[in-house]
Design a protein around this motif. Structure first.
Motif, short mmCIF file in Angstrom:
data_model
loop_
_atom_site.label_atom_id
_atom_site.label_comp_id
_atom_site.label_asym_id
_atom_site.label_seq_id
_atom_site.Cartn_x
_atom_site.Cartn_y
_atom_site.Cartn_z
N THR A 162 0.82 -1.21 0.00
CA THR A 162 0.00 0.00 0.00
C THR A 162 0.85 1.25 0.00
OG1 THR A 162 -1.74 -1.19 1.22
CG2 THR A 162 -1.85 1.20 1.21
N VAL A 163 1.92 1.25 0.80
CA VAL A 163 2.83 2.40 0.84
C VAL A 163 3.49 2.60 -0.53
CG1 VAL A 163 4.98 3.29 1.84
CG2 VAL A 163 3.25 2.23 3.31
N LEU A 164 4.00 1.53 -1.10
CA LEU A 164 4.69 1.64 -2.40
C LEU A 164 3.72 2.10 -3.49
CD1 LEU A 164 6.86 -1.60 -2.27
CD2 LEU A 164 7.62 0.75 -1.88
N GLU A 165 2.50 1.61 -3.47
CA GLU A 165 1.53 2.02 -4.48
C GLU A 165 1.15 3.49 -4.31
OE1 GLU A 165 -1.12 1.87 -7.69
OE2 GLU A 165 0.61 0.66 -7.10
N ALA A 166 1.02 3.95 -3.07
CA ALA A 166 0.71 5.36 -2.83
C ALA A 166 1.83 6.26 -3.35
CB ALA A 166 0.49 5.60 -1.34
N LEU A 167 3.06 5.86 -3.12
CA LEU A 167 4.20 6.64 -3.61
C LEU A 167 4.24 6.63 -5.14
CD1 LEU A 167 6.89 5.42 -1.05
CD2 LEU A 167 5.92 7.72 -1.18
N ARG A 168 3.97 5.47 -5.74
CA ARG A 168 3.97 5.39 -7.20
C ARG A 168 2.87 6.27 -7.79
NH1 ARG A 168 1.34 3.76 -11.26
NH2 ARG A 168 -0.39 3.06 -9.93
N GLN A 169 1.67 6.18 -7.22
CA GLN A 169 0.57 6.99 -7.74
C GLN A 169 0.91 8.48 -7.67
OE1 GLN A 169 -2.82 5.89 -5.37
NE2 GLN A 169 -3.10 3.91 -6.37
N THR A 170 1.51 8.90 -6.57
CA THR A 170 1.82 10.31 -6.41
C THR A 170 2.90 10.76 -7.38
OG1 THR A 170 1.22 10.14 -4.06
CG2 THR A 170 2.47 12.07 -4.73
N GLU A 171 3.98 9.98 -7.47
CA GLU A 171 5.05 10.34 -8.40
C GLU A 171 4.52 10.38 -9.84
OE1 GLU A 171 7.91 11.48 -7.92
OE2 GLU A 171 8.90 10.64 -6.17
N THR A 172 3.68 9.42 -10.20
CA THR A 172 3.12 9.38 -11.55
C THR A 172 2.25 10.59 -11.82
OG1 THR A 172 3.16 6.95 -11.55
CG2 THR A 172 1.70 8.03 -13.15
N ALA A 173 1.38 10.92 -10.86
CA ALA A 173 0.50 12.08 -11.04
C ALA A 173 1.29 13.37 -11.15
CB ALA A 173 -0.49 12.16 -9.88
N LEU A 174 2.34 13.51 -10.34
CA LEU A 174 3.17 14.71 -10.40
C LEU A 174 3.90 14.81 -11.73
CD1 LEU A 174 4.66 14.58 -6.78
CD2 LEU A 174 3.14 16.34 -7.66
N GLU A 175 4.44 13.68 -12.21
CA GLU A 175 5.18 13.68 -13.47
C GLU A 175 4.25 14.02 -14.64
OE1 GLU A 175 8.50 13.39 -15.97
OE2 GLU A 175 8.35 13.49 -13.77
N ILE A 176 3.08 13.43 -14.65
CA ILE A 176 2.12 13.71 -15.73
C ILE A 176 1.75 15.20 -15.73
CG2 ILE A 176 -0.26 13.32 -16.45
CD1 ILE A 176 0.06 10.40 -15.62
N TYR A 177 1.50 15.75 -14.54
CA TYR A 177 1.14 17.17 -14.46
C TYR A 177 2.28 18.05 -14.94
CZ TYR A 177 0.07 21.69 -12.34
OH TYR A 177 -0.15 23.03 -12.14
N ARG A 178 3.50 17.73 -14.54
CA ARG A 178 4.65 18.54 -14.93
C ARG A 178 4.82 18.53 -16.45
NH1 ARG A 178 10.70 17.83 -14.50
NH2 ARG A 178 10.35 15.62 -14.07
N ARG A 179 4.71 17.36 -17.07
CA ARG A 179 4.87 17.28 -18.52
C ARG A 179 3.70 17.92 -19.25
NH1 ARG A 179 10.11 17.02 -18.44
NH2 ARG A 179 10.90 15.15 -17.39
N HIS A 180 2.50 17.76 -18.73
CA HIS A 180 1.35 18.39 -19.36
C HIS A 180 1.43 19.91 -19.24
CE1 HIS A 180 -1.55 14.68 -19.43
NE2 HIS A 180 -0.63 14.64 -20.37
N ALA A 181 2.00 20.41 -18.14
CA ALA A 181 2.18 21.87 -18.01
C ALA A 181 3.12 22.39 -19.08
CB ALA A 181 2.70 22.21 -16.62
N GLU A 182 4.19 21.65 -19.34
CA GLU A 182 5.11 22.05 -20.42
C GLU A 182 4.40 22.01 -21.76
OE1 GLU A 182 8.28 19.27 -20.06
OE2 GLU A 182 9.09 20.13 -18.21
N GLN A 183 3.60 20.97 -21.97
CA GLN A 183 2.86 20.85 -23.23
C GLN A 183 1.86 21.99 -23.38
OE1 GLN A 183 -0.08 17.68 -23.48
NE2 GLN A 183 0.64 17.17 -25.55
N ALA A 184 1.16 22.33 -22.30
CA ALA A 184 0.18 23.41 -22.36
C ALA A 184 0.84 24.74 -22.70
CB ALA A 184 -0.57 23.51 -21.03
N ALA A 185 2.01 24.99 -22.13
CA ALA A 185 2.72 26.23 -22.45
C ALA A 185 3.10 26.28 -23.92
CB ALA A 185 3.96 26.36 -21.57
N ALA A 186 3.56 25.15 -24.47
CA ALA A 186 3.92 25.10 -25.89
C ALA A 186 2.69 25.29 -26.77
CB ALA A 186 4.60 23.78 -26.21
N LEU A 187 1.56 24.70 -26.39
CA LEU A 187 0.34 24.85 -27.17
C LEU A 187 -0.20 26.27 -27.11
CD1 LEU A 187 -1.45 21.46 -26.34
CD2 LEU A 187 -0.47 22.17 -28.54
#
Length: 466
Positions: free
Chosen positions: A376-401
């Motif tokens: 459960t701990v490992l999955e929570a950390l994975r979910q958070t890191e994944t959500a943060l990474e997706i948001y960071r990359r999508h923010a870069e994409q939104a700025a380019a768009l």
């Protein structure tokens, strides 16, 4: 040396006086205590993030009174939360039942009998007898069986509380998502209607040129096709808006027809006015209700090891009874009265292999709980890191768009001027406007996705239950 029979009995009694089973301690070597799990998130880098802890009511970071109202209403009326509250009430009742095991137990019994001798050849009236009794007992709990049962029920209650809190986290996030969906649909409608309006202006100008002999029917049909293609996307956004409103109604515990009319016209995307507070792994582990739920399960099943171990020893209680019995005609006489007082012992001694098997089962369950906790701990950390990474990359994409949309707007404006002054062809104008329409739609979709990504991060961080 003289040996007496009482020596092993005394040793057994003394062993029974100790609380059976292990005392619970939080896992010291687990995924939750690893330094890598408790530090800053790898993906929370850049100006869009801060190391501040997530506030309890994270939706207030958007400074949107309508969103605040919807979340509060959902947390008060959601049907999933009503189920969770009912489960909590049941767990509290189970705990009260376990605590009642420490109180004095009483029993009342009675009966009436008719005894008639047989084989005499005569119809005898028979003898009517009665039997009344009152008994009471108090468990000494010398081996801690009741204590461990109460510990298990208490931890079970805390597990249900954590499960209820996790439902609250999900309800808050789902409500914010549904509200953002309504606002995003209206926002996308506004953007695409603006594109359609621009293309209609081009169509009108083309029709005027055609009537004046400066254009062709082919130019008019191409301009009309561009308008129709852009207008075709509008119904989909209207459907998304209604679906979001119906989802809000369900989350608020209402029929779909009773959706919140006050948010129907929301056309501004929720916007964070400060960097997103991501905190660190240690704060996440403390906050996530599902991690707390998994940890409390370990505590409950550790206590059940003690409950099973206590069956190796005798259960001792102090008991007493009062009774009346005999022929009904002598009811109340001194000879029909009886009483007893003394220790009571209950012990399933011949079944020790069965008890030891139950202890082994309980131990195995604790080991399974420990593994589940780490997972459960490992999955929570994975979910958070994944959500943060997706948001960071999508923010870069939104700025380019956004930059692409601005460039497409400049290009479409230039193409329009060239066409009006006869220095550009109609095909170039249509291409420029088609590019602008696509850039506007892509930039709007990227901004919508950023809001959904933010809510996904807040859900992964486990905020909103307190």
């Amino acid at each position: 040396m003289r040996k007496t029979v009482g020596t092993p009995v005394l040793a057994l009694v003394l062993a029974a006086c100790a609380t059976a089973g292990p005392d619970y301690r939080p896992p010291e070597k687990s995924a939750a205590t690893a330094p890598e799990a408790r530090g800053a998130f790898l993906s929370a880098q850049g100006a869009g993030f801060s190391n501040a802890e997530l506030p309890d009511h994270w939706w207030r970071l958007y400074d949107d009174s309508r969103l605040d109202m919807l979340v509060e209403q959902a947390l008060a009326a959601n049907t999933d939360l009503r189920v969770a509250d009912a489960n909590l009430a049941a767990a509290e009742a189970v705990l009260r039942e376990a605590e009642a095991g420490r109180t004095i137990g009483t029993a009342v019994g009675g009966g009436v009998t008719l005894a008639r001798p047989s084989g005499t050849g005569e119809n005898l009236p028979g003898v009517v007898g009665y039997d009344l009794g009152l008994s009471a007992s108090y468990p000494l709990d010398l081996n801690g069986r009741i204590k461990r049962a109460i510990e298990a029920s208490t931890a079970d209650l805390e597990t249900v509380v954590a499960a209820r809190d996790y439902v609250r986290v999900g309800v808050a996030a789902a409500t914010a998502r549904a509200y953002a969906q309504v606002c995003a649909a209206n926002y996308s409608l506004t953007v695409n209607r603006r594109v359609v309006a621009l293309q209609r202006e081009t169509l009108d100008a083309t029709q005027r040129l055609f009537k004046g002999g400066r254009g062709t029917a082919f130019d008019v049909s191409r301009a009309r096709a561009a308008v129709d293609a852009s207008a075709a996307s509008l119904p989909a956004f209207e459907a998304q808006r209604q679906n979001g409103l119906y989802l809000l109604a369900t989350l608020l515990g209402r029929p779909p027809a009773d959706y919140p009319k006050e948010v129907e016209d929301c056309a501004i995307l929720p916007v964070l006015h400060a960097p997103l507070p991501a905190g660190d792994g240690a704060a996440l582990i403390r906050r996530r209700p599902d991690i707390r739920q998994a940890e409390r399960s370990i505590a409950a099943d550790t206590a059940r090891v003690g409950v099973a171990t206590a069956d190796l020893y005798p259960q001792i209680s102090i008991g007493g009874s009062l009774g009346l019995g005999g022929p009904l005609k002598s009811f109340g006489s001194g000879t029909s009265f009886g009483m007893s007082l003394g220790p009571l012992l209950s012990w399933s001694f011949p079944n020790r292999p069965v008890v030891k098997a139950r202890i082994a089962q309980a131990d195995a369950q604790v080991q399974a709980d420990l593994a589940h906790f780490d997972g459960t701990v490992l999955e929570a950390l994975r979910q958070t890191e994944t959500a943060l990474e997706i948001y960071r990359r999508h923010a870069e994409q939104a700025a380019a768009l956004d930059r692409a949309r601005d460039s497409a707007g400049v290009s479409a404006g230039q193409a329009g001027k060239l066409f009006r002054f006869g220095r550009g062809d109609f095909l170039s104008l249509l291409d420029a406007q088609r590019s602008l329409a696509g850039a506007e739609a892509s930039a709007a979709a990227a901004r919508v996705q950023l809001v959904q990504d933010q809510i996904a991060i807040f859900l992964a961080l486990g905020g909103g239950w307190s």
